[in-house]
Design a protein around this motif. Structure first.
Motif, PDB file in Angstrom:
ATOM      1  N   ASN A  27       0.818  -1.211   0.000  1.00 30.45           N
ATOM      2  CA  ASN A  27       0.000   0.000   0.000  1.00 30.45           C
ATOM      3  C   ASN A  27       0.852   1.262   0.000  1.00 30.45           C
ATOM      4  OD1 ASN A  27      -2.592  -1.051  -0.089  1.00 30.45           O
ATOM      5  ND2 ASN A  27      -2.578  -1.491   2.102  1.00 30.45           N
ATOM      6  N   PHE A  29       0.085   5.029  -0.558  1.00 28.74           N
ATOM      7  CA  PHE A  29      -1.066   5.895  -0.664  1.00 28.74           C
ATOM      8  C   PHE A  29      -0.815   7.018  -1.646  1.00 28.74           C
ATOM      9  CE2 PHE A  29      -3.426   3.750   2.485  1.00 28.74           C
ATOM     10  CZ  PHE A  29      -2.522   3.312   3.417  1.00 28.74           C
ATOM     11  N   SER A  30      -1.873   7.617  -2.118  1.00 25.04           N
ATOM     12  CA  SER A  30      -1.772   8.702  -3.082  1.00 25.04           C
ATOM     13  C   SER A  30      -0.997   9.854  -2.465  1.00 25.04           C
ATOM     14  CB  SER A  30      -3.159   9.161  -3.511  1.00 25.04           C
ATOM     15  OG  SER A  30      -3.874   9.626  -2.394  1.00 25.04           O
ATOM     16  N   GLY A  31      -0.425  10.674  -3.342  1.00 23.03           N
ATOM     17  CA  GLY A  31       0.385  11.783  -2.866  1.00 23.03           C
ATOM     18  C   GLY A  31       1.803  11.379  -2.537  1.00 23.03           C
ATOM     19  N   ASN A  32       2.241  10.229  -3.045  1.00 31.01           N
ATOM     20  CA  ASN A  32       3.601   9.774  -2.745  1.00 31.01           C
ATOM     21  C   ASN A  32       4.610  10.333  -3.737  1.00 31.01           C
ATOM     22  OD1 ASN A  32       4.176   7.703  -5.030  1.00 31.01           O
ATOM     23  ND2 ASN A  32       2.136   7.135  -4.294  1.00 31.01           N
ATOM     24  N   THR A  52       6.789  13.076  -8.295  1.00 30.84           N
ATOM     25  CA  THR A  52       5.607  12.961  -7.448  1.00 30.84           C
ATOM     26  C   THR A  52       4.488  12.267  -8.211  1.00 30.84           C
ATOM     27  OG1 THR A  52       4.584  15.046  -8.113  1.00 30.84           O
ATOM     28  CG2 THR A  52       6.245  15.155  -6.371  1.00 30.84           C
ATOM     29  N   SER A  53       3.499  11.804  -7.481  1.00 34.29           N
ATOM     30  CA  SER A  53       2.356  11.173  -8.135  1.00 34.29           C
ATOM     31  C   SER A  53       1.555  12.182  -8.948  1.00 34.29           C
ATOM     32  CB  SER A  53       1.457  10.503  -7.094  1.00 34.29           C
ATOM     33  OG  SER A  53       1.091  11.420  -6.077  1.00 34.29           O
ATOM     34  N   GLY A  54       1.769  13.477  -8.676  1.00 38.63           N
ATOM     35  CA  GLY A  54       1.089  14.519  -9.443  1.00 38.63           C
ATOM     36  C   GLY A  54       1.823  14.916 -10.710  1.00 38.63           C
ATOM     37  N   ASN A  73       1.618   5.498 -12.113  1.00 36.05           N
ATOM     38  CA  ASN A  73       0.975   5.419 -10.802  1.00 36.05           C
ATOM     39  C   ASN A  73       0.151   4.139 -10.646  1.00 36.05           C
ATOM     40  OD1 ASN A  73       2.032   7.902 -10.068  1.00 36.05           O
ATOM     41  ND2 ASN A  73       0.237   9.033 -10.760  1.00 36.05           N
ATOM     42  N   LYS A  76       2.450   1.347 -10.102  1.00 35.55           N
ATOM     43  CA  LYS A  76       3.370   1.587  -8.982  1.00 35.55           C
ATOM     44  C   LYS A  76       4.802   1.297  -9.402  1.00 35.55           C
ATOM     45  CE  LYS A  76       0.934  -0.891  -6.020  1.00 35.55           C
ATOM     46  NZ  LYS A  76       0.455  -1.522  -4.754  1.00 35.55           N
ATOM     47  N   TRP A  99       5.722   8.343   1.412  1.00 28.40           N
ATOM     48  CA  TRP A  99       4.289   8.601   1.503  1.00 28.40           C
ATOM     49  C   TRP A  99       3.943   8.886   2.964  1.00 28.40           C
ATOM     50  CZ3 TRP A  99       6.524   3.959   1.727  1.00 28.40           C
ATOM     51  CH2 TRP A  99       6.034   3.006   2.601  1.00 28.40           C
TER      52      TRP A  99
END
Length: 115
Positions: A27, A29-32, A52-54, A73, A76, A99
């Motif tokens: 796991n 999480f988003s924003g990693n 970044t995940s963004g 993403n 992963k 994260w």
């Protein structure tokens, strides 16, 4: 339990290219942020590139214009495309994911640039 597995290291001549891969499981999480660091013999571990995940990326000055970090993403995964390699790029390259307040490192993969 998050795990990172790197692959793609090896021996390459100066001017050559390599592509490193890192697959994460567990796991995250988003924003990693996923990234690559390296450690040469006798030197401290240093940042190479992060993503970044963004979609934001950051590079060390020494690799700008030669290395490209990318990630998927959904899968992963993060990659590091290394072009125009130099002997000073020789190091163990580590994948890392951050994260929340957590950090996980991969086991490292050796990159050697030599004739």
């Amino acid at each position: 339990q998050v795990q990172l597995v790197e692959s793609g290291g090896g021996l390459v001549q100066p001017g050559g290219s390599l592509r490193l891969s890192c697959a994460a499981s567990g796991n995250i999480f988003s924003g990693n942020t996923m990234g690559w660091y390296r450690q040469a013999p006798g030197k401290q571990r240093e940042l190479v590139a992060t993503a970044t995940s963004g979609g934001s990326t950051n590079y060390a000055d020494s690799v700008k214009g030669r290395f490209t970090i990318s990630r998927d993403n959904a899968k992963k995964m993060v990659w590091l495309q290394m072009n125009n390699l130099k002997p000073e790029d020789t190091a163990v390259y580590y994948c890392r994911v951050d994260w929340g307040i957590s950090t996980k490192w991969g086991q490292g993969t050796q990159v050697t640039v030599s004739t």
